[in-house]
Structures are given as structure tokens and as C-alpha cells.
Design an enzyme around this catalytic site. Structure first.
Site, PDB file in Angstrom:
ATOM      1  N   HIS A  67      -6.049   5.107  -3.181  1.00  0.00           N
ATOM      2  CA  HIS A  67      -5.040   4.845  -4.206  1.00  0.00           C
ATOM      3  C   HIS A  67      -5.522   5.441  -5.523  1.00  0.00           C
ATOM      4  O   HIS A  67      -6.720   5.608  -5.745  1.00  0.00           O
ATOM      5  CB  HIS A  67      -4.823   3.349  -4.362  1.00  0.00           C
ATOM      6  N   GLU A 124      -5.758   4.233  -8.470  1.00  0.00           N
ATOM      7  CA  GLU A 124      -6.671   3.370  -9.229  1.00  0.00           C
ATOM      8  C   GLU A 124      -8.079   3.408  -8.637  1.00  0.00           C
ATOM      9  O   GLU A 124      -9.070   3.465  -9.378  1.00  0.00           O
ATOM     10  CB  GLU A 124      -6.177   1.916  -9.221  1.00  0.00           C
ATOM     11  N   CYS A 164      -1.675  -2.616  -6.328  1.00  0.00           N
ATOM     12  CA  CYS A 164      -1.584  -3.489  -5.160  1.00  0.00           C
ATOM     13  C   CYS A 164      -2.716  -4.518  -5.217  1.00  0.00           C
ATOM     14  O   CYS A 164      -3.556  -4.488  -6.119  1.00  0.00           O
ATOM     15  CB  CYS A 164      -1.670  -2.662  -3.879  1.00  0.00           C
ATOM     16  N   CYS A 196      -6.244  -2.842  -5.209  1.00  0.00           N
ATOM     17  CA  CYS A 196      -6.573  -2.221  -6.491  1.00  0.00           C
ATOM     18  C   CYS A 196      -6.771  -3.270  -7.582  1.00  0.00           C
ATOM     19  O   CYS A 196      -7.690  -3.165  -8.395  1.00  0.00           O
ATOM     20  CB  CYS A 196      -5.491  -1.224  -6.888  1.00  0.00           C
TER      21      CYS A 196
END
Length: 166
Positions: free
Chosen positions: A54, A56, A84, A87
Site C-alpha cells: 500500500h 502508506e 486501511c 496501514c
């Protein structure tokens, strides 16, 4: 500098992901009005999906690889989509105390979880969350992504349906 400037930088990373056929999420970490790390979502195109790369996480990993003495409490994370749970947990564990995101993830966003019901490490996190900055620009990228029949990641999902109705 203004927060909108940094969100626009995160949006630039999201656009690069979109142009590469990836889910359009971008992220930048800012310290003392300077971008110190960035990331864009990968692992969503092709047949072998990767649910850990992801934007992040990539930005946090890039930052962690640097030799620095930054006060993590003074870092702000800007992201084009609400982090999410994975993260959000990584952000809390890193010591970052401010998140600004553009577009709410009604399907998998983690920032709305009730930290008071979690163990102390998370419960005691003093984290500030601001949402909706440059939301319209982020939605535009997601609409473009979901409207492209070649993009199958999250096609037909709650997030896709919600986005396309915006």
C-alpha cells in the site's frame, strides 16, 4: 506551506499509480514543511495481487530506510485514500500522530475504528485525523480507475459502486 499543497503531491503519486494500471493511491510524509518520503500503491495489476504494498506502507518503508533523527510526532501523513486497518496500525506504531486523507474508504477504511477498545499500545495513541482534503480530486482518479474495464482490482466492490455514484 498549506496542507493542500502536500495533498496535491500525494495526488501526483496516485496519478502515477493510475497511469501504471495500479489502484490510484498516493502518500507523502511531511516534516517541517518538507516531503521526507512518498509512496504509491503497487501490486494491484496483473494476476498476482499483493495486499501489502500500500502507498502508506511503501512511504513508511522508504522513510525507515533513511538515516534520520526526526521527531515522528511531528510528521504528517497525507494520503489520497483513507488508510486501511493494516496501514492505520503501521502509522500508529511508527509514532506518526497526524493523518490527512482525501477520500473515505467506505469499504476498508481503518481510521474510524474505536481505539479505546484496543490494547494500550493503540488505545493510548494520540492521533489527529483530518479527512476530505482535495476529496473531489481523489474521487476523479478513482472514477477513472473503476471506469476502465482493464482494471479488475476491486471491480464491483462496495467502494467501486460508491465511487462511480459520486
Amino acid at each position: 506551506m498549506e496542507d493542500a499543497y502536500y495533498m496535491n503531491k500525494a495526488l501526483e503519486h496516485a496519478k502515477k499509480a493510475l497511469y501504471a494500471g495500479e489502484f490510484p493511491v498516493g502518500c507523502v510524509l511531511v516534516y517541517n514543511n518538507k516531503i521526507i518520503s512518498a509512496g504509491a500503491r503497487t501490486g494491484t495489476s496483473g494476476h498476482h495481487k499483493n495486499e501489502t504494498d500500500h502507498a502508506e506502507i511503501i512511504a513508511l518503508r522508504n522513510f525507515a530506510s533513511q538515516k534520520n533523527n526526526f521527531d515522528y510526532n511531528k510528521i504528517t501523513l497525507f494520503c489520497t485514500l483513507e488508510p486501511c486497518l493494516m496501514c492505520f496500525g503501521a502509522i500508529i506504531l511508527s509514532g506518526i500522530r497526524k493523518i490527512i486523507y482525501a477520500y473515505e474508504d467506505i469499504m476498508g477504511g481503518g481510521t474510524g475504528c474505536d481505539l479505546t477498545k484496543l490494547p494500550g499500545l493503540y488505545r493510548n495513541a494520540d492521533i489527529s485525523i483530518i479527512n476530505g482534503l482535495q476529496r473531489h480530486k481523489s474521487i476523479k482518479l478513482f472514477k477513472s480507475y473503476f471506469a476502465n474495464p482493464e482494471n479488475v482490482y476491486w471491480r464491483g466492490s462496495i467502494l467501486a459502486d460508491y465511487t462511480l455514484k459520486q
